[in-house]
Design an enzyme around this catalytic site. Sequence first.
Site, PDB file in Angstrom:
ATOM      1  CB  CYS A 113     -18.344  14.229  26.650  1.00 54.25           C
ATOM      2  SG  CYS A 113     -19.839  13.500  27.312  1.00 54.25           S
ATOM      3  NE  ARG A 114     -23.630  17.846  20.624  1.00 54.66           N
ATOM      4  CZ  ARG A 114     -23.634  17.309  19.622  1.00 54.66           C
ATOM      5  NH1 ARG A 114     -22.467  16.905  18.832  1.00 54.66           N
ATOM      6  NH2 ARG A 114     -24.648  17.439  18.830  1.00 54.66           N
ATOM      7  CE  LYS A 115     -25.035  12.789  22.106  1.00 57.57           C
ATOM      8  NZ  LYS A 115     -25.899  12.702  21.005  1.00 57.57           N
ATOM      9  N   GLY A 116     -22.989  14.438  28.013  1.00 59.01           N
ATOM     10  CA  GLY A 116     -22.952  13.402  29.306  1.00 59.01           C
ATOM     11  C   GLY A 116     -22.990  11.983  28.693  1.00 59.01           C
ATOM     12  CB  VAL A 117     -23.048   9.969  25.910  1.00 57.61           C
ATOM     13  CG1 VAL A 117     -22.752   8.525  25.347  1.00 57.61           C
ATOM     14  CG2 VAL A 117     -24.585  10.270  25.931  1.00 57.61           C
ATOM     15  CB  THR A 118     -18.023   9.945  25.445  1.00 54.97           C
ATOM     16  OG1 THR A 118     -17.752  11.157  25.242  1.00 54.97           O
ATOM     17  CG2 THR A 118     -18.757   9.370  24.069  1.00 54.97           C
ATOM     18  NE  ARG A 166     -17.098  16.197  19.089  1.00 56.91           N
ATOM     19  CZ  ARG A 166     -17.769  15.234  19.708  1.00 56.91           C
ATOM     20  NH1 ARG A 166     -17.586  13.985  19.368  1.00 56.91           N
ATOM     21  NH2 ARG A 166     -18.892  15.530  20.398  1.00 56.91           N
ATOM     22  CB  SER A 177     -21.350  17.728  28.571  1.00 55.06           C
ATOM     23  OG  SER A 177     -21.037  16.656  29.676  1.00 55.06           O
TER      24      SER A 177
END
Length: 297
Positions: A248-253, A187, A275
């Site tokens: 990351c993609r949405k601020g989670v990982t 990704r 992100s």
Amino acid sequence: MVHQVLYRALVSTKWLAESIRTGKLGPGLRVLDASWYSPGTREARKEYLERHVPGASFFDIEECRDTASPYEMMLPSEAGFAEYVGRLGISNHTHVVVYDGDHLGSFYAPRVWWMFRVFGHRTVSVLNGGFRNWLKEGHPVTSEPSRPEPAVFKATLDRSLLKTYEQVLENLESKRFQLVDSRSQGRFLGTEPEPDAVGLDSGHIRGAVNMPFMDFLTEDGFEKGPEELRALFQTKKVDLSQPLIATCRKGVTACHVALAAYLCGKPDVAVYDGSWSEWFRRAPPESRVSQERSEKA
């Protein structure tokens, strides 16, 4: 350099089980199940209602966010966060322990850990090993819903732990911060699609270093030790003595990067909340790097 005393970011399943057994749960200690799964896979709230750590409340990350934002999982307002966690019986004097039921051992729990910290609450920990190991070790579970007495929580946003689109854009030129992206390599490179995404190509912000968050966890679902974590950062030439932004993609990982650095004694990693979800839609094309796009060109 004066090292601040860091609150323990991890608690063990054994410690939590003993705390529950000896009646420590209450206004001074609250447990949150922060599970979330991709639509059409598992149902987090349903699983919580079937079985959870005794005394745990369900923290719904879909409710505790900025629902007006066009981007995924953006932070709620100070007032919104304070009202939400207050309903869960959490005050500014509560030790909060967060877990989730992901098969990896931990997925969304570090995001909630960071949310508490970004809103000024330091006494928060992730359950090391998650619900996966809680079950594996035979600790008690219940289907009984938790009904804590509401509490008053005052949220104060700590802007040092949060980065905006404008700040990351400025950093492309100033390079004051190192930028670490926690998504999988495919990704990050743009060779694998973003899961469950409409109109969102994969790729990364120019200048970012890739550190997949799964690398911070052992095969058994526990957080790796500080020495192993330091070695991972060193391998990627990420200097923990210097400023760092996680994305990351949405601020989670990305919050896994913040947690791993914290366990190495670095408590000041900032998370780019919008992100890639925001960056892809707002940033200049030349700031977005994708192998797939460059191969098509």
